[in-house]
Structure formats: C-alpha cells, structure tokens
Scaffold this active site. Structure first.
Site, PDB file in Angstrom:
ATOM      1  N   CYS A  87      34.299  15.655   6.026  1.00 36.80           N
ATOM      2  CA  CYS A  87      34.281  16.230   4.676  1.00 36.80           C
ATOM      3  C   CYS A  87      34.512  17.745   4.740  1.00 36.80           C
ATOM      4  O   CYS A  87      35.608  18.182   5.054  1.00 36.80           O
ATOM      5  CB  CYS A  87      32.974  15.874   3.961  1.00 36.80           C
ATOM      6  SG  CYS A  87      33.069  16.078   2.165  1.00 36.80           S
ATOM      7  N   HIS A 177      32.754  10.193   4.360  1.00 38.31           N
ATOM      8  CA  HIS A 177      31.521  10.219   5.157  1.00 38.31           C
ATOM      9  C   HIS A 177      31.354   8.913   5.926  1.00 38.31           C
ATOM     10  O   HIS A 177      30.823   7.937   5.395  1.00 38.31           O
ATOM     11  CB  HIS A 177      30.309  10.451   4.251  1.00 38.31           C
ATOM     12  CG  HIS A 177      30.209  11.839   3.723  1.00 38.31           C
ATOM     13  ND1 HIS A 177      29.593  12.859   4.419  1.00 38.31           N
ATOM     14  CD2 HIS A 177      30.675  12.392   2.567  1.00 38.31           C
ATOM     15  CE1 HIS A 177      29.665  13.982   3.717  1.00 38.31           C
ATOM     16  NE2 HIS A 177      30.320  13.725   2.592  1.00 38.31           N
ATOM     17  N   GLU A 179      29.259   8.309   8.168  1.00 37.41           N
ATOM     18  CA  GLU A 179      27.860   8.123   8.565  1.00 37.41           C
ATOM     19  C   GLU A 179      27.035   7.330   7.553  1.00 37.41           C
ATOM     20  O   GLU A 179      25.963   6.814   7.890  1.00 37.41           O
ATOM     21  CB  GLU A 179      27.193   9.481   8.829  1.00 37.41           C
ATOM     22  CG  GLU A 179      26.981  10.359   7.612  1.00 37.41           C
ATOM     23  CD  GLU A 179      28.166  11.238   7.255  1.00 37.41           C
ATOM     24  OE1 GLU A 179      27.952  12.268   6.603  1.00 37.41           O
ATOM     25  OE2 GLU A 179      29.313  10.883   7.609  1.00 37.41           O
TER      26      GLU A 179
END
EC number: 6.3.5.2
Length: 521
Positions: A87, A177, A179
């Site tokens: 990001c 993202h 994660e």
C-alpha cells in the site's frame, strides 16, 4: 533502536498502518522470526544480509507528498536485500526509485478483484484459474508511473499498477493488503516473498514465543513483586500463567468486580483461579464505586478513561497493602494498542481509547508489564495451550475491560445493567445450546439508548431495544457478522422479550469491521 537478536528475520518498517503488526504475525505464522521498527528509528547500520533476509514496508495514513512526516534512508535500497512494499510502502518504494504517485480518480476501499498481467514468483498460486484474485484495498493515492526496470504483474480496473516488480533488484510492490484475511490468498503471496524470494528457513514457533516472553518478564521485573489485573478472560489468564512461571510467589492477582460484568461472572472467576488453579487471588467488590463515578456520563471516551483510572487507583491501593509492589501486569493485546495509539512511534490514527491503554492515567505509580502487547487473540490462545490452560478459559469469547459500560451507549443505570445482564445471559446460553458458541469469535447483547413502542397482551409498551452482535474473525482486526441458521434469531428474540421485562424489540447487527468496530463504543 537496536534489533532484538541475531536470528535471521524479516524486518518490517512501520509507516503507521493499523495492520503493521498483522504483517509480523503472518510472518510468524510461517515459522519465521519478524521484527517491527518505526521508519523514524531504523538506522542503516543495523541492517545487514546476515541478520535481515527481507524487508517489508508497511502501509500508513500518510501520502508520499508529505516528505517532512516520514523518513526513509534510500541507502537501504542498495543493500541487495529483497523488499516488498505494501500500500503506502508500495507507493514510497516507487517514488524513491524514480516512479510517480498521484491521487486516484477512483479511490479503492474494501474488496476488489485484480487481474493477472504477467507471471511472477511473488504471485505463484495466488491467482485462480481465471487469472483473478480478490484483495482488500484501502487507498486514495496510486502509483501512476513505474520506476525504470519494473514490470506490471497485476492490475485492477482503476489501478493499472496494482502489483509491480523489479526482479533483478528484488523489489516488489502491491497496492492492496495481503496481510488481512479478506485478501483471498494473501498468505500465499507473503509465503512466496518469505521463502521463494528471501529464501529464509523456518526459525520460530509458539514454544519459542513462550520462552521469549518468560525471559522478557524476568528481565523487566527482576526480584520485584507484581500485581496482575485478572478478569478471567484468556488474555489476563495467559499473563497470570506467564508471570507465575517467571516470578512465582512474587505474583498477586487482583480481580475487581466493577458492577459491569456478565451474569455470575465474578463467581466463575473466583472458583476457577482461586480454587482450581490455586493462584494467589484477591477479590475486590467495587460495584458502587464504579457506578457512582459513571453516573450521568454518556461519552464513550470519558467512560473508558473513568474506568481505566479507577482500576489503577484500586490496583495501587492494594499494591500499598501488599508492600514492595513495583509492577502492574495486564493482558493488553496488539489490537488494543493500535486502536488507541501508535506502538512504534509512527503516525497511526487513533480509533478509540482502550481502558488499559489510552484510558490509563498519565501519572501511575506502578510500571506496566504487558507481555502480550504485540500478539493477537488467536496467538494468545495458542500460547494458552502451551501453558496448559484449560479449554474453557482458552475458548472464552473476548470481553472488554470496561464491560457492559460500552455495551449500553448513553447514560448507565442500575436498571439498564440488570436488563442487559439478563439479555446477554440468554443469548450466550442459546449459542451454547445450539452448538454455535465455538463457531463465533465474539457474541454479546447490547442495550441501545432509545425506546420503541410495542404491543404486549393488547397493551402498549414503551421499552428498550436489545441489539445482538455475533462476529467471525481470525484476529479481531477485521470481522464479519455471523450468519445464523434459519429460525435461531426468531427463537432468541422471543426468549429475550418473553423473559426480560424492559425489552420489547430485538435487532441483529450485520455490520462488518471495518467500517464498524466490534464493540459499540
């Protein structure tokens, strides 16, 4: 700031993302040690190929035009260490290497579908058979021009340069993202970066975590006495067990009944910890003290700070009686910290004050011991298993320190507390009876600050609205509402209304996190 040990690791440079610790946690799940350091504090002298196998640049609330608000030594890019930008990290990596970043014409927040453009080691097994993948976006800026020698790996309709790479220099950037759990195969992408690109071997486990935390407690506390604020939940229970193993008889646990607990909770906690686990426990009944302080207070931030301050006053009061107590231990988790403040000193946005973080008084006599502050709930549960805690403790749903105070927006009264305790009791009881409790991350009843008209036995009623919330999650960072089987909500609604005076309407919260938080306040 020095890096913690000589283990080969993935270094995460934090630019203030709410998800930074989640990146570290994903790396730990792969069995690899990771460490977070603020972009303000990292020094190039600390980074060598011997101790750093790869670098991840986190997201953050800044934009690349705010040069005075972030620091990054460009020499890090010349160390020959693989780098993945996520990001904002993707944007800053591109800009520092000569690319361009601009505001997006179409901002992307939430789920988006990206389309494969080229093959890459980073995206091996990441795309489906249609060469697409669903990812979680959260950005208003985008890379508009790639640096030299980069190529496009994937795009979206609104963002052409969603994944880019320079395979020669081992630089990779992703606009989404990976994660978060909402990115469908984000763990695969991170695994590819860690093992296929950084070529690091597994060197970390939950057993290592337990020993590391016990040693850290010993180093911090020494021979001093510690009191532990015990709630009976998994977090404080794990902290108590860690402390018990680290300092033994120098630990005293204190359980404070603030009058805002669930029905019969104080009885269950005392029985479990004093009688079964044989932990040195002091029970404090402070119901009247808390309710008096909260009288006519409706602002949620004030509620949390009043509760946090009063907890500390009580702990300090009993610490003086025990004598020679220097430390207060509590079960603060990483999501508590990132909603309340930045952990590494980066520019993280504050969401709300948690009673055990932003709600604490500025001047405390006791020093804090927070061994779980970099962990997530499911990691704590695994740690609980390593510490041989029983399943009934490990599997308990999270319950906030301020308790029912933040589940009844508006002014708190004894009547509302009584009604809410009963509603929550019936809801949780029904979940257990239907075999649903362990399928849900967290469930609770709340009382909304409005009344509505109803009809019971041909008579008009004007009573409270009970809101039910049940969510699924992996780590508490993101969450979805639980989709109940047909008939369950009607059944529990009838039970609550028929058995509890003061409620004539039941609603179910179907909001995810984000945009909402899990608790109402």
């Amino acid at each position: 700031m020095s890096l913690s040990n000589n283990l080969s690791k993935i270094l995460i440079i934090d630019f203030g993302s709410q998800f930074t610790q989640l990146i570290a946690r994903r790396v730990r799940e792969l069995g690899v040690f990771s460490e977070i350091v603020s972009h303000k504090k990292i020094k190039i002298a600390q980074i060598t190929k011997d101790n750093i196998a790869g670098i991840i640049l986190s997201g953050g609330p800044l934009n690349v035009y705010e040069n005075d608000k972030f620091k990054f030594d460009k020499k890090i890019l010349k160390l020959g260490i693989p780098i993945l930008g996520i990001c904002f990290g993707h944007q800053i990596l591109s800009k520092l290497l000569g690319g361009k970043v601009k505001k997006s014409k179409h901002r992307e927040f939430g789920l988006a579908t990206i389309n494969k453009v080229s093959n890459s080691t980073l995206t091996k097994n990441f795309f489906n058979k249609n060469n697409r993948s669903d990812v979680w976006m959260s950005h208003a800026d985008q890379v508009s021009k790639m640096p030299k020698n980069f190529k496009i790996i994937a795009s979206t309709k609104n963002s052409k340069l969603t994944i880019i790479e320079n395979i020669k220099e081992n630089f990779y950037g992703v606009q989404f993202h990976p994660e978060v759990t909402h990115t469908n195969k984000g763990k695969i992408l991170l695994r590819n970066f860690v093992f296929l690109i950084c070529k690091i071997k597994k060197n970390w486990s939950s057993k290592d975590q337990k020993l590391k935390l016990i040693n850290e407690i010993k180093d911090q506390v020494g021979d001093n006495k510690v009191i532990c604020g015990l709630s009976g939940g998994v977090d404080s229970s794990v902290v108590a067990q860690l402390l018990s193993k680290a300092i033994g008889k120098n630990l005293t646990c204190i359980f404070v009944n603030n009058g805002l607990l669930r029905k019969n909770e104080e009885i269950q906690v005392v029985n479990t910890f004093k009688k079964k686990l044989k932990i040195n426990l002091i029970y404090v009944n402070a119901e009247k003290e808390f309710i008096r302080k909260l009288t006519n207070v409706s602002d949620p931030e004030k509620k949390r700070k009043i509760i946090g301050n009063l907890f500390i006053k009580i702990f300090e009061r009993y610490a003086n009686r025990i004598k020679n107590v220097k430390f207060l231990a509590q079960g603060t988790l990483y999501p508590d910290l990132i909603e309340s403040k930045s952990v590494t000193g980066s520019q993280t946005s504050k969401i709300k004050s948690h009673h055990n973080v932003g709600g604490l008084p500025k001047r405390m006599k006791l020093k804090l011991v927070e061994p779980l502050k970099f962990l997530f709930k499911d990691e704590v549960r695994k740690l609980g298993l390593e510490l041989n805690l029983s399943n009934d403790i490990i599997s308990r749903h999270p319950f906030p320190g301020p308790g029912l105070a933040i589940r009844m927006p508006g002014i708190i009264t004894n009547e509302k507390i009584k009604i809410l305790k009963e509603a929550d009791f019936y809801f949780i009881k029904a979940l257990r009876e239907h075999g649903l409790y362990d399928k849900i991350w967290q469930a609770y009843a709340a009382l909304l600050p409005v009344k509505t008209v109803g009809v019971m036995g041909d008579n008009r009623t004007y009573e409270h609205i009970c809101l039910l919330r049940a969510i699924t999650s992996e780590d508490g960072m993101t969450a979805d509402f639980f989709d109940f089987p047909k008939g369950f909500m009607q059944s529990i609604s009838n039970q609550i209304i028929n058995n509890i005076r003061g409620i004539n309407r039941v609603v179910y919260d179907v909001t995810s996190k984000p945009p909402s938080t899990i608790e109402l306040e």
